[in-house]
Design a protein around this motif. Structure first.
Motif, PDB file in Angstrom:
ATOM      1  N   ARG A 160       0.840  -1.207   0.000  1.00  0.00           N
ATOM      2  CA  ARG A 160       0.000   0.000   0.000  1.00  0.00           C
ATOM      3  C   ARG A 160       0.875   1.257   0.000  1.00  0.00           C
ATOM      4  O   ARG A 160       0.554   2.245  -0.666  1.00  0.00           O
ATOM      5  N   GLN A 161       1.969   1.223   0.733  1.00  0.00           N
ATOM      6  CA  GLN A 161       2.861   2.378   0.762  1.00  0.00           C
ATOM      7  C   GLN A 161       3.484   2.611  -0.606  1.00  0.00           C
ATOM      8  O   GLN A 161       3.542   3.751  -1.087  1.00  0.00           O
ATOM      9  N   VAL A 162       3.944   1.533  -1.231  1.00  0.00           N
ATOM     10  CA  VAL A 162       4.531   1.646  -2.566  1.00  0.00           C
ATOM     11  C   VAL A 162       3.497   2.167  -3.556  1.00  0.00           C
ATOM     12  O   VAL A 162       3.777   3.062  -4.367  1.00  0.00           O
ATOM     13  N   LEU A 163       2.283   1.624  -3.494  1.00  0.00           N
ATOM     14  CA  LEU A 163       1.223   2.058  -4.399  1.00  0.00           C
ATOM     15  C   LEU A 163       0.864   3.517  -4.170  1.00  0.00           C
ATOM     16  O   LEU A 163       0.616   4.273  -5.112  1.00  0.00           O
ATOM     17  N   GLY A 164       0.865   3.953  -2.916  1.00  0.00           N
ATOM     18  CA  GLY A 164       0.548   5.341  -2.610  1.00  0.00           C
ATOM     19  C   GLY A 164       1.542   6.301  -3.230  1.00  0.00           C
ATOM     20  O   GLY A 164       1.163   7.333  -3.804  1.00  0.00           O
ATOM     21  N   VAL A 165       2.832   5.967  -3.131  1.00  0.00           N
ATOM     22  CA  VAL A 165       3.855   6.823  -3.737  1.00  0.00           C
ATOM     23  C   VAL A 165       3.792   6.732  -5.259  1.00  0.00           C
ATOM     24  O   VAL A 165       3.951   7.724  -5.973  1.00  0.00           O
ATOM     25  N   MET A 166       3.512   5.541  -5.769  1.00  0.00           N
ATOM     26  CA  MET A 166       3.373   5.346  -7.213  1.00  0.00           C
ATOM     27  C   MET A 166       2.256   6.214  -7.774  1.00  0.00           C
ATOM     28  O   MET A 166       2.368   6.803  -8.853  1.00  0.00           O
ATOM     29  N   ALA A 167       1.150   6.310  -7.038  1.00  0.00           N
ATOM     30  CA  ALA A 167      -0.004   7.088  -7.486  1.00  0.00           C
ATOM     31  C   ALA A 167       0.273   8.586  -7.499  1.00  0.00           C
ATOM     32  O   ALA A 167      -0.477   9.349  -8.087  1.00  0.00           O
ATOM     33  N   GLY A 169       2.818   9.737  -8.979  1.00  0.00           N
ATOM     34  CA  GLY A 169       3.573   9.959 -10.198  1.00  0.00           C
ATOM     35  C   GLY A 169       5.030   9.574 -10.091  1.00  0.00           C
ATOM     36  O   GLY A 169       5.813   9.856 -10.991  1.00  0.00           O
ATOM     37  N   LYS A 170       5.412   8.913  -8.987  1.00  0.00           N
ATOM     38  CA  LYS A 170       6.805   8.520  -8.792  1.00  0.00           C
ATOM     39  C   LYS A 170       6.959   7.030  -9.078  1.00  0.00           C
ATOM     40  O   LYS A 170       6.004   6.277  -9.030  1.00  0.00           O
ATOM     41  N   ARG A 171       8.202   6.629  -9.329  1.00  0.00           N
ATOM     42  CA  ARG A 171       8.454   5.225  -9.587  1.00  0.00           C
ATOM     43  C   ARG A 171       9.922   4.914  -9.378  1.00  0.00           C
ATOM     44  O   ARG A 171      10.728   5.794  -9.160  1.00  0.00           O
ATOM     45  N   GLY A 172      10.240   3.621  -9.408  1.00  0.00           N
ATOM     46  CA  GLY A 172      11.613   3.175  -9.342  1.00  0.00           C
ATOM     47  C   GLY A 172      12.418   3.765  -8.206  1.00  0.00           C
ATOM     48  O   GLY A 172      12.102   3.598  -7.029  1.00  0.00           O
ATOM     49  N   ARG A 173      13.488   4.446  -8.565  1.00  0.00           N
ATOM     50  CA  ARG A 173      14.411   5.006  -7.577  1.00  0.00           C
ATOM     51  C   ARG A 173      13.748   6.045  -6.685  1.00  0.00           C
ATOM     52  O   ARG A 173      14.116   6.194  -5.517  1.00  0.00           O
ATOM     53  N   GLN A 174      12.781   6.789  -7.238  1.00  0.00           N
ATOM     54  CA  GLN A 174      12.087   7.796  -6.429  1.00  0.00           C
ATOM     55  C   GLN A 174      11.296   7.132  -5.307  1.00  0.00           C
ATOM     56  O   GLN A 174      11.303   7.602  -4.160  1.00  0.00           O
ATOM     57  N   ILE A 175      10.614   6.043  -5.619  1.00  0.00           N
ATOM     58  CA  ILE A 175       9.854   5.315  -4.594  1.00  0.00           C
ATOM     59  C   ILE A 175      10.812   4.732  -3.559  1.00  0.00           C
ATOM     60  O   ILE A 175      10.569   4.817  -2.355  1.00  0.00           O
ATOM     61  N   VAL A 183      15.787  -0.500  -4.780  1.00  0.00           N
ATOM     62  CA  VAL A 183      15.048  -0.540  -6.042  1.00  0.00           C
ATOM     63  C   VAL A 183      14.545  -1.955  -6.299  1.00  0.00           C
ATOM     64  O   VAL A 183      13.433  -2.146  -6.813  1.00  0.00           O
ATOM     65  N   GLN A 184      15.352  -2.959  -5.942  1.00  0.00           N
ATOM     66  CA  GLN A 184      14.927  -4.348  -6.123  1.00  0.00           C
ATOM     67  C   GLN A 184      13.678  -4.651  -5.300  1.00  0.00           C
ATOM     68  O   GLN A 184      12.771  -5.361  -5.751  1.00  0.00           O
ATOM     69  N   THR A 185      13.605  -4.091  -4.088  1.00  0.00           N
ATOM     70  CA  THR A 185      12.426  -4.295  -3.248  1.00  0.00           C
ATOM     71  C   THR A 185      11.211  -3.614  -3.855  1.00  0.00           C
ATOM     72  O   THR A 185      10.099  -4.154  -3.822  1.00  0.00           O
ATOM     73  N   VAL A 186      11.418  -2.431  -4.440  1.00  0.00           N
ATOM     74  CA  VAL A 186      10.326  -1.734  -5.121  1.00  0.00           C
ATOM     75  C   VAL A 186       9.794  -2.599  -6.259  1.00  0.00           C
ATOM     76  O   VAL A 186       8.582  -2.745  -6.445  1.00  0.00           O
ATOM     77  N   ARG A 187      10.699  -3.181  -7.044  1.00  0.00           N
ATOM     78  CA  ARG A 187      10.278  -4.042  -8.160  1.00  0.00           C
ATOM     79  C   ARG A 187       9.461  -5.223  -7.655  1.00  0.00           C
ATOM     80  O   ARG A 187       8.432  -5.582  -8.231  1.00  0.00           O
ATOM     81  N   LYS A 188       9.922  -5.852  -6.548  1.00  0.00           N
ATOM     82  CA  LYS A 188       9.206  -7.010  -5.992  1.00  0.00           C
ATOM     83  C   LYS A 188       7.805  -6.611  -5.552  1.00  0.00           C
ATOM     84  O   LYS A 188       6.823  -7.297  -5.875  1.00  0.00           O
ATOM     85  N   HIS A 189       7.685  -5.484  -4.843  1.00  0.00           N
ATOM     86  CA  HIS A 189       6.370  -5.049  -4.386  1.00  0.00           C
ATOM     87  C   HIS A 189       5.484  -4.631  -5.557  1.00  0.00           C
ATOM     88  O   HIS A 189       4.268  -4.853  -5.529  1.00  0.00           O
ATOM     89  N   THR A 190       6.089  -4.028  -6.577  1.00  0.00           N
ATOM     90  CA  THR A 190       5.306  -3.622  -7.750  1.00  0.00           C
ATOM     91  C   THR A 190       4.705  -4.838  -8.442  1.00  0.00           C
ATOM     92  O   THR A 190       3.536  -4.839  -8.831  1.00  0.00           O
ATOM     93  N   GLU A 204      -2.686   1.415 -14.483  1.00  0.00           N
ATOM     94  CA  GLU A 204      -3.946   0.849 -14.003  1.00  0.00           C
ATOM     95  C   GLU A 204      -3.976   0.812 -12.472  1.00  0.00           C
ATOM     96  O   GLU A 204      -4.997   1.131 -11.853  1.00  0.00           O
ATOM     97  N   ALA A 205      -2.860   0.401 -11.870  1.00  0.00           N
ATOM     98  CA  ALA A 205      -2.802   0.337 -10.410  1.00  0.00           C
ATOM     99  C   ALA A 205      -2.985   1.717  -9.800  1.00  0.00           C
ATOM    100  O   ALA A 205      -3.698   1.892  -8.806  1.00  0.00           O
ATOM    101  N   ALA A 206      -2.337   2.728 -10.402  1.00  0.00           N
ATOM    102  CA  ALA A 206      -2.462   4.093  -9.894  1.00  0.00           C
ATOM    103  C   ALA A 206      -3.882   4.614 -10.049  1.00  0.00           C
ATOM    104  O   ALA A 206      -4.387   5.351  -9.199  1.00  0.00           O
ATOM    105  N   MET A 207      -4.546   4.231 -11.155  1.00  0.00           N
ATOM    106  CA  MET A 207      -5.936   4.629 -11.351  1.00  0.00           C
ATOM    107  C   MET A 207      -6.802   4.093 -10.226  1.00  0.00           C
ATOM    108  O   MET A 207      -7.654   4.800  -9.677  1.00  0.00           O
ATOM    109  N   LEU A 208      -6.583   2.828  -9.860  1.00  0.00           N
ATOM    110  CA  LEU A 208      -7.356   2.229  -8.775  1.00  0.00           C
ATOM    111  C   LEU A 208      -7.042   2.890  -7.445  1.00  0.00           C
ATOM    112  O   LEU A 208      -7.928   3.139  -6.633  1.00  0.00           O
ATOM    113  N   ALA A 209      -5.767   3.189  -7.219  1.00  0.00           N
ATOM    114  CA  ALA A 209      -5.374   3.824  -5.960  1.00  0.00           C
ATOM    115  C   ALA A 209      -5.992   5.205  -5.829  1.00  0.00           C
ATOM    116  O   ALA A 209      -6.480   5.586  -4.761  1.00  0.00           O
TER     117      ALA A 209
END
Length: 228
Positions: A160-167, A169-175, A183-190, A204-209
């Motif tokens: 949920r935390q990763v998805l919240g930051v993703m929503a 507009g951030k991704r990868g290294r920013q998250i 970054v590897q942990t971000v990929r696993k959670h994504t 799609e995930a960000a739209m739902l979030a």
């Protein structure tokens, strides 16, 4: 400055675009390649682009495969897909594959540069002519998720935390930097988020979030603020 990777079989177009972009102080073409080159992913890793501009004309049914492999090679790169048609079907395929933007070549270099800058700032862009069908297809594929009153309940606290930051507009290294994880942990959670929510892309995930798990109806302005 945004680092760019140009992937196109039309060498004259690539050369013209590279020359045009060389006059823009905030853009730099770090490399260019043919979509069919066997070392495309290696070159992408070396170029490490912020934005990859990919012509899907010769990819046909390999669009999803090539874009997914590009994402694996450069997880922080956003993809702008170029098309020779306004047919919404390839636009839907590009969105399913995770492309942040889809642009017909007929729109010209000036508009392409504007879209590159938008995508580089974390936005998504699809032309009005195809946007409705793209969003409709993504909503239908997302379908009902989760259980009870909270469709996102299937996610773990960290997901949920990763998805919240993703929503946002951030991704990868920013998250990774914001949540103090690798970054590897971000990929696993994504990957876990996409699987549990039964969606194909971060868009799609960000739209739902952003809709609290409900199937959203988004305007063109809103979709520009979502990550791919």
């Amino acid at each position: 400055m945004l680092r760019l990777l140009l992937v196109d079989e039309q060498r004259m177009f690539v050369e013209a675009l590279t020359q045009y972009l060389s006059t823009e102080s905030d853009l730099w073409v770090s490399d260019s390649a043919y979509p069919s080159e066997t070392d495309l992913l290696d070159r992408a890793r070396i170029a490490w682009p912020d934005v990859a501009v990919v012509d899907i004309a010769i990819l046909r049914n390999r669009v999803h495969e090539v874009l997914r492999r590009l994402e694996e090679a450069c997880p922080d790169a956003r993809v702008v897909v170029l098309s020779s048609t306004l047919d919404p079907e390839p636009a839907v395929r590009a969105a399913r594959a995770g492309a942040a933007a889809w642009l017909p070549k007929e729109r010209g270099i000036t508009e392409l540069v504007e879209v590159i800058r938008l995508v580089g700032r974390g936005h998504a862009w699809y032309p009005p002519e195809v946007l409705a069908e793209v969003l409709c297809a993504l909503r239908q594929e997302a379908g009902p998720v989760g259980t009870g009153d909270d469709p996102l309940a299937v996610l773990s606290v960290r997901e949920r935390q990763v998805l919240g930051v993703m929503a946002e507009g951030k991704r990868g290294r920013q998250i990774a930097a914001e949540l103090f994880i690798s970054v590897q942990t971000v990929r696993k959670h994504t990957r876990g988020i996409l699987t549990k929510l039964n969606v194909h892309t971060q868009l799609e995930a960000a739209m739902l979030a952003n809709s609290g798990g409900e199937t959203p109806v988004l305007s063109e302005t809103t979709v520009r603020a979502l990550p791919r």
